[in-house]
Design a protein around this motif. Structure first.
Motif, PDB file in Angstrom:
ATOM      1  N   ALA A  72    -121.020  77.362  10.038  1.00  0.00           N
ATOM      2  CA  ALA A  72    -121.669  76.969  11.291  1.00  0.00           C
ATOM      3  C   ALA A  72    -120.985  75.767  11.933  1.00  0.00           C
ATOM      4  N   THR A  75    -117.987  76.316  14.552  1.00  0.00           N
ATOM      5  CA  THR A  75    -118.216  76.998  15.824  1.00  0.00           C
ATOM      6  C   THR A  75    -118.356  75.954  16.920  1.00  0.00           C
ATOM      7  N   ARG A  76    -118.315  76.382  18.171  1.00  0.00           N
ATOM      8  CA  ARG A  76    -118.501  75.434  19.292  1.00  0.00           C
ATOM      9  C   ARG A  76    -119.866  74.749  19.197  1.00  0.00           C
ATOM     10  N   GLU A  77    -120.889  75.548  18.902  1.00  0.00           N
ATOM     11  CA  GLU A  77    -122.237  74.981  18.800  1.00  0.00           C
ATOM     12  C   GLU A  77    -122.294  73.948  17.677  1.00  0.00           C
ATOM     13  N   GLY A  78    -121.708  74.264  16.540  1.00  0.00           N
ATOM     14  CA  GLY A  78    -121.685  73.322  15.423  1.00  0.00           C
ATOM     15  C   GLY A  78    -120.921  72.054  15.764  1.00  0.00           C
ATOM     16  N   ARG A  80    -120.606  70.781  18.748  1.00  0.00           N
ATOM     17  CA  ARG A  80    -121.456  70.014  19.678  1.00  0.00           C
ATOM     18  C   ARG A  80    -122.523  69.236  18.912  1.00  0.00           C
ATOM     19  N   GLU A  81    -123.096  69.871  17.888  1.00  0.00           N
ATOM     20  CA  GLU A  81    -124.103  69.188  17.080  1.00  0.00           C
ATOM     21  C   GLU A  81    -123.503  67.988  16.360  1.00  0.00           C
ATOM     22  N   ARG A  82    -122.286  68.133  15.851  1.00  0.00           N
ATOM     23  CA  ARG A  82    -121.615  66.999  15.192  1.00  0.00           C
ATOM     24  C   ARG A  82    -121.378  65.873  16.184  1.00  0.00           C
ATOM     25  N   CYS A  84    -123.207  65.035  18.583  1.00  0.00           N
ATOM     26  CA  CYS A  84    -124.478  64.391  18.938  1.00  0.00           C
ATOM     27  C   CYS A  84    -125.017  63.537  17.808  1.00  0.00           C
TER      28      CYS A  84
END
Length: 92
Positions: A72, A75-78, A80-82, A84
């Protein structure tokens, strides 16, 4: 065996499609291990050959493993979470 690829450059190494899974992984491990030196110290021709061979090997791996597990955090979403403040792996 065809010793030339579609651009007419001489191929180095065995055609990845002829390697068994264990041989393919060994070739991938070797080429990734030597990547840094090829980038820093190899001639333009050596770097080009390294790029071509790496693409051949990685392409064959992906062809054989279309449903490989994807972490996870890769990925791009992962990512982005890092960004933040959430960390995929705890820091010590």
């Amino acid at each position: 065996m065809n010793e030339h690829d579609e651009r007419g450059n001489t191929m180095t190494g065995v055609d990845p499609g002829r390697l068994d899974d264990q041989q393919l992984m060994k070739e991938l491990e070797t080429i990734h291990r030597t990547r840094h030196d090829a980038l820093l110290y190899g001639s333009n021709d050596a770097l080009r050959a390294h790029n071509d061979r790496m693409a051949q090997l990685e392409g064959e791996y992906l062809r054989r493993n279309p449903r490989r597990p994807v972490a996870a955090g890769r990925t791009r979403e992962g990512a982005r979470e890092r960004g933040c403040g959430a960390s995929a792996t705890p820091r010590t």
